[in-house]
Enzyme design. Sequence first.
Site, PDB file in Angstrom:
ATOM      1  N   ALA A 168      -3.750  -9.746   0.319  1.00 29.60           N
ATOM      2  CA  ALA A 168      -3.090 -10.908   0.901  1.00 29.60           C
ATOM      3  C   ALA A 168      -3.988 -11.604   1.914  1.00 29.60           C
ATOM      4  O   ALA A 168      -4.798 -10.969   2.596  1.00 29.60           O
ATOM      5  CB  ALA A 168      -1.784 -10.487   1.561  1.00 29.60           C
ATOM      6  N   GLY A 218      -2.809  -5.988  -1.640  1.00 25.39           N
ATOM      7  CA  GLY A 218      -2.104  -6.691  -2.708  1.00 25.39           C
ATOM      8  C   GLY A 218      -2.918  -6.828  -3.978  1.00 25.39           C
ATOM      9  O   GLY A 218      -2.352  -6.884  -5.080  1.00 25.39           O
ATOM     10  N   GLU A 239      -2.385  -3.692  -5.735  1.00 17.76           N
ATOM     11  CA  GLU A 239      -1.004  -3.641  -6.234  1.00 17.76           C
ATOM     12  C   GLU A 239      -0.855  -4.414  -7.547  1.00 17.76           C
ATOM     13  O   GLU A 239      -0.099  -4.009  -8.436  1.00 17.76           O
ATOM     14  CB  GLU A 239      -0.054  -4.181  -5.163  1.00 17.76           C
ATOM     15  CG  GLU A 239       0.140  -3.172  -4.030  1.00 17.76           C
ATOM     16  CD  GLU A 239       0.838  -3.748  -2.808  1.00 17.76           C
ATOM     17  OE1 GLU A 239       1.885  -3.214  -2.421  1.00 17.76           O
ATOM     18  OE2 GLU A 239       0.331  -4.739  -2.246  1.00 17.76           O
ATOM     19  N   GLU A 241      -3.261  -1.504   4.463  1.00 19.08           N
ATOM     20  CA  GLU A 241      -2.223  -2.269   5.161  1.00 19.08           C
ATOM     21  C   GLU A 241      -1.862  -1.683   6.521  1.00 19.08           C
ATOM     22  O   GLU A 241      -1.647  -2.433   7.483  1.00 19.08           O
ATOM     23  CB  GLU A 241      -0.954  -2.363   4.286  1.00 19.08           C
ATOM     24  CG  GLU A 241      -1.088  -3.266   3.071  1.00 19.08           C
ATOM     25  CD  GLU A 241      -1.551  -2.538   1.832  1.00 19.08           C
ATOM     26  OE1 GLU A 241      -1.401  -3.086   0.733  1.00 19.08           O
ATOM     27  OE2 GLU A 241      -2.080  -1.408   1.964  1.00 19.08           O
TER      28      GLU A 241
END
Length: 261
Positions: free
Chosen positions: A67, A112, A115, A135
């Site tokens: 992100a 992300g 992910e 994170e």
Amino acid sequence: MPEQETVLYHVEHGIATIRLNRPQAHNALNHEVLQRLLSFLNQAREDAAVKAIVLTGTGDAAFSAGADIRFLNQAAPLEVRSFAQLAVAVTHAIETLGKVVVAALNGFALGGGLEIAEACMLRVAVRHARLGHPEVRIAAVAGFGGTTRLPRLIGKGRAAEMLLTGRLVSADEALQIGLVNRVVAPEDLNAEVQRLVRDILAQSPIAVRLTWEAMHRGLNLSMEESALLGADYFGLVASTSDFREGTRAFLEKSSPSFRGS
């Protein structure tokens, strides 16, 4: 085409390549990237000529750094939640596409970005790639599905260590723990991914799709329910001409010719 499209889409020989294209930002994910990624996934879903999808990134440094931290630092909590919900929609679309999806990890895959790769059927990484969920190091949570998928891929204990410490793993360690399926030299990435995809596409597309669905859905069921689901799918696939063709070819020691029906 604009000079800088954030996501690129190209179809060749039945394989759609979706490429994250923000190399100057290590292919970081923002709203535009996620929305375009979701749009291209839906386009691939509806295109009967597309049999498989390869997700990758531009450059040799990163698949995706995750992100966009600058956005996260300035966004309101509800904006962050909305952003994560969009990312969850992307990963859900990948898992339920009904077609083969392989992540070609051309560099590090973090947060992300990892992910998104975790939602794919298979992952192939270049040897210099590093993977992880950092994170917690910015006081965040792996909110795009990492807390759900990573334990299912590598086990609860290993996932807990990665998620709670933010430790990155090398491509070789990722292979050892089952996070990626293959590790290759950078110059071999495309050929290896294409070979892997072709190996899957050589099988009955119905059998491939139902096998993936049985695995994906079965993980959320009890052992007995999951096994019964597999039995149901086994009975369902027995109604197809591909099943008759595959069993005939086996008995006759010939090569099957699957039609997807």
